[in-house]
Design a protein around this motif. Structure first.
Motif, PDB file in Angstrom:
ATOM      1  N   LYS A   1       0.831  -1.193   0.000  1.00 16.50           N
ATOM      2  CA  LYS A   1       0.000   0.000   0.000  1.00 16.50           C
ATOM      3  C   LYS A   1       0.874   1.255   0.000  1.00 16.50           C
ATOM      4  CE  LYS A   1      -2.274   1.255   3.624  1.00 16.50           C
ATOM      5  NZ  LYS A   1      -2.928   0.940   4.902  1.00 16.50           N
ATOM      6  N   ARG A   2       1.994   1.173   0.736  1.00 15.10           N
ATOM      7  CA  ARG A   2       2.810   2.371   0.894  1.00 15.10           C
ATOM      8  C   ARG A   2       3.630   2.668  -0.349  1.00 15.10           C
ATOM      9  NH1 ARG A   2       4.463   2.702   6.627  1.00 15.10           N
ATOM     10  NH2 ARG A   2       2.230   2.974   6.627  1.00 15.10           N
ATOM     11  N   TYR A   3       3.922   1.636  -1.115  1.00  9.76           N
ATOM     12  CA  TYR A   3       4.729   1.860  -2.316  1.00  9.76           C
ATOM     13  C   TYR A   3       3.966   1.397  -3.547  1.00  9.76           C
ATOM     14  CZ  TYR A   3       8.139   2.784   1.198  1.00  9.76           C
ATOM     15  OH  TYR A   3       8.777   3.320   2.273  1.00  9.76           O
ATOM     16  N   PRO A   4       2.840   2.074  -3.846  1.00  6.21           N
ATOM     17  CA  PRO A   4       1.986   1.618  -4.945  1.00  6.21           C
ATOM     18  C   PRO A   4       2.714   1.676  -6.278  1.00  6.21           C
ATOM     19  CG  PRO A   4       1.327   3.793  -4.206  1.00  6.21           C
ATOM     20  CD  PRO A   4       2.373   3.325  -3.258  1.00  6.21           C
ATOM     21  N   PHE A   5       3.706   2.567  -6.375  1.00  6.69           N
ATOM     22  CA  PHE A   5       4.402   2.710  -7.644  1.00  6.69           C
ATOM     23  C   PHE A   5       5.091   1.406  -8.044  1.00  6.69           C
ATOM     24  CE2 PHE A   5       8.008   3.835 -10.326  1.00  6.69           C
ATOM     25  CZ  PHE A   5       7.338   4.476 -11.344  1.00  6.69           C
ATOM     26  N   ASN A   6       5.708   0.737  -7.064  1.00  2.00           N
ATOM     27  CA  ASN A   6       6.355  -0.552  -7.336  1.00  2.00           C
ATOM     28  C   ASN A   6       5.357  -1.534  -7.930  1.00  2.00           C
ATOM     29  OD1 ASN A   6       8.764   0.240  -6.368  1.00  2.00           O
ATOM     30  ND2 ASN A   6       8.616  -0.834  -4.415  1.00  2.00           N
ATOM     31  N   THR A   7       4.192  -1.598  -7.302  1.00  5.29           N
ATOM     32  CA  THR A   7       3.177  -2.540  -7.734  1.00  5.29           C
ATOM     33  C   THR A   7       2.717  -2.211  -9.142  1.00  5.29           C
ATOM     34  OG1 THR A   7       2.475  -2.327  -5.447  1.00  5.29           O
ATOM     35  CG2 THR A   7       1.111  -3.682  -6.875  1.00  5.29           C
ATOM     36  N   ILE A   8       2.419  -0.902  -9.335  1.00  9.86           N
ATOM     37  CA  ILE A   8       1.863  -0.500 -10.630  1.00  9.86           C
ATOM     38  C   ILE A   8       2.895  -0.669 -11.741  1.00  9.86           C
ATOM     39  CG2 ILE A   8       1.016   1.479 -11.932  1.00  9.86           C
ATOM     40  CD1 ILE A   8      -0.357   2.346  -9.275  1.00  9.86           C
ATOM     41  N   SER A   9       4.141  -0.305 -11.453  1.00 17.02           N
ATOM     42  CA  SER A   9       5.143  -0.428 -12.516  1.00 17.02           C
ATOM     43  C   SER A   9       5.403  -1.905 -12.822  1.00 17.02           C
ATOM     44  CB  SER A   9       6.437   0.280 -12.120  1.00 17.02           C
ATOM     45  OG  SER A   9       7.013  -0.352 -11.011  1.00 17.02           O
ATOM     46  N   GLY A  10       5.327  -2.747 -11.811  1.00 14.42           N
ATOM     47  CA  GLY A  10       5.498  -4.183 -12.036  1.00 14.42           C
ATOM     48  C   GLY A  10       4.396  -4.717 -12.940  1.00 14.42           C
ATOM     49  N   LEU A  11       3.196  -4.265 -12.635  1.00 19.00           N
ATOM     50  CA  LEU A  11       2.031  -4.694 -13.408  1.00 19.00           C
ATOM     51  C   LEU A  11       2.161  -4.223 -14.859  1.00 19.00           C
ATOM     52  CD1 LEU A  11      -0.509  -6.189 -12.555  1.00 19.00           C
ATOM     53  CD2 LEU A  11      -1.650  -3.984 -12.284  1.00 19.00           C
ATOM     54  N   ALA A  12       2.572  -2.951 -15.010  1.00 15.69           N
ATOM     55  CA  ALA A  12       2.701  -2.370 -16.356  1.00 15.69           C
ATOM     56  C   ALA A  12       3.751  -3.135 -17.162  1.00 15.69           C
ATOM     57  CB  ALA A  12       3.077  -0.900 -16.245  1.00 15.69           C
ATOM     58  N   THR A  13       4.867  -3.441 -16.520  1.00 10.88           N
ATOM     59  CA  THR A  13       5.936  -4.165 -17.225  1.00 10.88           C
ATOM     60  C   THR A  13       5.408  -5.496 -17.759  1.00 10.88           C
ATOM     61  OG1 THR A  13       7.468  -3.225 -15.634  1.00 10.88           O
ATOM     62  CG2 THR A  13       8.297  -5.020 -17.015  1.00 10.88           C
ATOM     63  N   LEU A  14       4.733  -6.238 -16.889  1.00 10.36           N
ATOM     64  CA  LEU A  14       4.245  -7.551 -17.296  1.00 10.36           C
ATOM     65  C   LEU A  14       3.210  -7.430 -18.412  1.00 10.36           C
ATOM     66  CD1 LEU A  14       4.067  -9.413 -13.900  1.00 10.36           C
ATOM     67  CD2 LEU A  14       5.349 -10.109 -15.920  1.00 10.36           C
ATOM     68  N   TYR A  15       2.363  -6.407 -18.295  1.00 13.97           N
ATOM     69  CA  TYR A  15       1.334  -6.222 -19.308  1.00 13.97           C
ATOM     70  C   TYR A  15       1.969  -5.898 -20.663  1.00 13.97           C
ATOM     71  CZ  TYR A  15      -2.756  -4.487 -21.755  1.00 13.97           C
ATOM     72  OH  TYR A  15      -3.741  -4.288 -22.682  1.00 13.97           O
ATOM     73  N   ILE A  16       3.010  -5.075 -20.634  1.00 12.25           N
ATOM     74  CA  ILE A  16       3.679  -4.711 -21.891  1.00 12.25           C
ATOM     75  C   ILE A  16       4.340  -5.949 -22.505  1.00 12.25           C
ATOM     76  CG2 ILE A  16       5.632  -3.413 -22.852  1.00 12.25           C
ATOM     77  CD1 ILE A  16       4.809  -1.167 -20.839  1.00 12.25           C
ATOM     78  N   ILE A  17       4.965  -6.776 -21.665  1.00 13.81           N
ATOM     79  CA  ILE A  17       5.555  -8.016 -22.182  1.00 13.81           C
ATOM     80  C   ILE A  17       4.469  -8.851 -22.856  1.00 13.81           C
ATOM     81  CG2 ILE A  17       6.664 -10.215 -21.562  1.00 13.81           C
ATOM     82  CD1 ILE A  17       8.052  -8.757 -19.293  1.00 13.81           C
ATOM     83  N   PHE A  18       3.322  -8.926 -22.179  1.00 15.87           N
ATOM     84  CA  PHE A  18       2.229  -9.720 -22.734  1.00 15.87           C
ATOM     85  C   PHE A  18       1.787  -9.158 -24.081  1.00 15.87           C
ATOM     86  CE2 PHE A  18      -2.313 -10.366 -23.403  1.00 15.87           C
ATOM     87  CZ  PHE A  18      -2.337 -11.745 -23.462  1.00 15.87           C
ATOM     88  N   LEU A  19       1.648  -7.807 -24.133  1.00 17.61           N
ATOM     89  CA  LEU A  19       1.217  -7.167 -25.377  1.00 17.61           C
ATOM     90  C   LEU A  19       2.165  -7.499 -26.527  1.00 17.61           C
ATOM     91  CD1 LEU A  19      -0.056  -3.538 -24.685  1.00 17.61           C
ATOM     92  CD2 LEU A  19      -1.309  -5.516 -25.592  1.00 17.61           C
ATOM     93  N   LEU A  20       3.465  -7.445 -26.223  1.00 24.09           N
ATOM     94  CA  LEU A  20       4.465  -7.721 -27.264  1.00 24.09           C
ATOM     95  C   LEU A  20       4.303  -9.142 -27.788  1.00 24.09           C
ATOM     96  CD1 LEU A  20       7.637  -5.961 -25.809  1.00 24.09           C
ATOM     97  CD2 LEU A  20       6.179  -5.231 -27.720  1.00 24.09           C
ATOM     98  N   ILE A  21       4.142 -10.089 -26.844  1.00 25.54           N
ATOM     99  CA  ILE A  21       3.973 -11.488 -27.269  1.00 25.54           C
ATOM    100  C   ILE A  21       2.694 -11.628 -28.091  1.00 25.54           C
ATOM    101  CG2 ILE A  21       3.660 -13.872 -26.483  1.00 25.54           C
ATOM    102  CD1 ILE A  21       5.195 -13.142 -23.966  1.00 25.54           C
TER     103      ILE A  21
END
Ligand SMILES: Nc1ncnc2c1ncn2[C@@H]1O[C@H](COP(=O)(O)OP(=O)(O)OP(=O)(O)O)[C@@H](O)[C@H]1O
Ligand SMILES: [Mg+2]
Lengths: 314, 258
Positions: free
Chosen positions: B19-39
């Motif tokens: 909760k305190r470091y939402p940026f870590n969570t969101i950036s992690g999610l974004a990275t994985l989503y972008i990898i998925f998009l590329l595939i």
């Protein structure tokens, strides 16, 4: 049953090339309610001993028991809490309250009981205003206080403090000493404290165990140790100055003599080795025509005593 | 009872950090989503050859990616946590839990499973929206299968966690493992040796639930049994490895080092 029993503890670190004997047959014990200092030069084996007691390091040989439970068993950890040297001890990303709640929980303390204890500790340490501040924003002294509080919140009988006042300013160090004394007075805690700051040890401990190269060289009450060194050290103040000839005679007769010449007086500090006669010293002074203003036994402090013991002078 | 409070304290800390470091969570999610998009886009251009890599279809790709994401978190969360705590200087305090370090590790991965569940749900929703494929989400069938599948990966996680205690700098090793897991997820569980490896069989069964809408009790019992044995085997093996490494670390006085 002693609160802490250390018997013939040996710890050898086996490296690739060489072995380091960090602790070499150490024995001592703490009765419940005692506050004992663990002293020794850098590398004497204090931290290793403390970490063996809290189960973080497995001993090579020997017996270490906390309230009768072998220290390498996790059950022993119900009775021990520690503030460790040099490490942060607390989570910098958590607030003061969250840290305390975490460590209380980790110890298995129910939240309701923990909340009460946390409130008391925060008040005791004067951290009320920082309750919700994350630990990384606290000053060094407050961080150290929080580390102590996180150890205290576990409610264990035995408390191990490795360099608890390192890097603190004089005032905070005194505050922390007062706190440790307070804990001891209640009698519910047994404390083993290691420090290079003799003031802290003298202020808080009744007894010291001194290590040198992994061995116990002294295990005695502080007042007795001070007494031991007090009996032979004298400080004599003379009015006026000694004639140069007399000073030379004294120096040759008492090699350990220290002479300070002030504007209006001369101070002699002398440690009479066994066999030297105090009267002989006075006779020399009388012959020199010196007027004695004051004779006192120079009070040795723990630091001098410690240095002498470690150098093997006693 | 007091174990419960210790367990809760550990899980709660994970939630606070999330909760305190939402940026870590969101950036992690974004990275994985972008990898998925590329595939996903790559697969569209290349055609069926690309999707076949992750199974029979686009749905297979989504399921495979989901299991892979879960697996990455499952094996690396504990090891990262141990490395980070060793770096920060809190590992020794964590170690001093009276219920033992293996209890702490178990509680940690339980918390990690819960947080991954949240994380992967969001990712899954994104993937389904992107591909337009709606999958069956029968939680009653899915969760037990996920746990059994991931048990083997948690075993690997315990082992790498143990190695992290002793060797500290094992990040490179982690990165290699990530790719090994891609291979394991993609490996068709047709042969006995594929079934003996982590992840492969579990991914296949999860795909049957999510894509074909089959329920847990309608899956072949023999396959489920093999999955159970597989999970238990790797889990226990990893746990043993952690135990051994922990002893070595305590003998050499390494817990406080980085
Ligand atoms: N993990 C380790 N591996 C190998 N040697 C070690 C390890 N930890 C400590 N030592 C060695 O053991 C000896 C005792 O170290 P220890 O940390 O116990 O001393 P100390 O009395 O706490 O010293 P200080 O006052 O500097 O804190 C030293 O020679 C040290 O180099
Ligand atoms: Mg030390």
């Amino acid at each position: 049953m002693p609160a802490l029993l250390v018997e013939d503890l040996v710890k050898v670190y086996r490296g690739r090339r060489k072995e380091v004997v960090a602790v070499d047959g150490v024995s001592f014990r703490l009765e419940p309610g005692e506050v004992v200092g663990l002293l020794g030069a850098n590398g004497a084996g204090k931290t290793t001993t403390i970490k063996v007691i809290c189960g973080l390091i497995l001993p090579t040989a020997g017996r270490v028991e906390v309230f009768g439970i072998a220290s390498h068993r996790r059950q022993a950890l119900r009775h021990v809490a520690a503030v460790l040297e040099g490490s942060r001890n607390v989570y910098w990303r958590l607030s003061v309250e969250e840290n305390l709640a975490f460590f209380a929980g980790l110890q298995g303390i129910p939240p309701r009981k923990a909340r009460k204890r946390i409130r008391e500790l925060i008040a005791l340490l004067g951290l009320e205003e920082k309750r919700r501040t994350t630990a990384n924003l606290l000053s060094q002294g407050m961080k150290q206080k929080l580390a102590l509080a996180c150890a205290l919140v576990k409610g264990t009988e035995l408390l191990l403090l490795d360099e608890p006042t390192l890097g603190l300013d004089v005032e905070t160090s005194h505050e922390l000493r007062g706190l440790i004394r307070e804990l001891a007075r209640e009698g519910r805690h047994t404390v083993l404290l290691s420090s290079h700051d003799m003031g802290v040890v003298e202020d808080t401990c009744e007894r010291v165990v001194i290590l040198a190269q992994g061995k116990v060289v002294t295990d005695d009450r502080i007042d007795r140790l001070l007494g031991l060194f007090r009996t032979r050290a004298y400080r004599i103040v003379l009015s006026g100055h000694l004639p140069p000839g007399a000073a030379a005679v004294l120096r040759s007769r008492f090699p350990l003599l220290k002479l300070h010449t002030g504007d209006h007086e001369t101070t002699l500090e002398v440690e009479l080795a066994p066999g030297y006669d105090f009267y002989e010293l006075l006779d020399h002074l009388r012959e020199a025509g010196a007027a004695i203003e004051e004779i006192s036994r120079a009070e040795p402090d723990l630091e001098e005593v410690f240095l002498k013991i470690v150098k093997g002078e006693k | 009872m007091s174990r419960l409070w210790a367990f809760w304290a550990i899980v709660r800390r994970q939630l606070i950090e999330l909760k305190r470091y939402p940026f870590n969570t969101i950036s992690g999610l974004a990275t994985l989503y972008i990898i998925f998009l590329l595939i996903f886009l790559g697969a569209k251009f290349i055609g069926t050859a690309g999707t076949r890599f992750f199974g029979e279809s686009l749905e297979g790709l989504v399921v495979g990616f989901m299991v892979w994401t879960f697996a990455i978190a499952a094996y690396s969360d504990l090891s990262w946590a141990l490395i980070r705590e060793a770096q920060l200087g809190t590992l020794e305090q964590l170690y001093m839990c009276p219920f033992g370090f293996r209890f702490v590790s178990l509680a940690w991965i339980a918390g990690s499973f819960l947080t991954s569940l949240l994380f992967v749900s969001v990712l899954l929703a994104l993937m389904m929206a992107t591909t337009g494929k709606v999958l069956h989400l029968n939680l009653g069938s899915l969760l037990p299968l996920l746990l059994l599948t991931l048990a083997s990966v948690y075993g690997v996680g315990f082992a790498t966690g143990g190695l992290a205690l002793v060797f500290k700098r094992i990040q490179a090793f982690f990165q290699i493992l990530q790719f090994v897991f891609v291979g394991l997820v993609a490996l068709p569980a047709n042969t006995w040796w594929a079934k003996a490896l982590p992840l492969s069989l579990g991914t296949k069964l999860i795909a049957r639930v999510m894509i074909d809408g089959i329920r847990l009790r309608d899956l072949p019992a023999s396959e489920l049994l093999v999955l159970l044995a597989n999970g238990a085997f790797y889990f226990l093996l990893g746990f043993l490895a952690l135990w051994g490494c922990e002893r070595i670390a305590r003998q050499r006085g390494l817990l406080g080092h980085y």
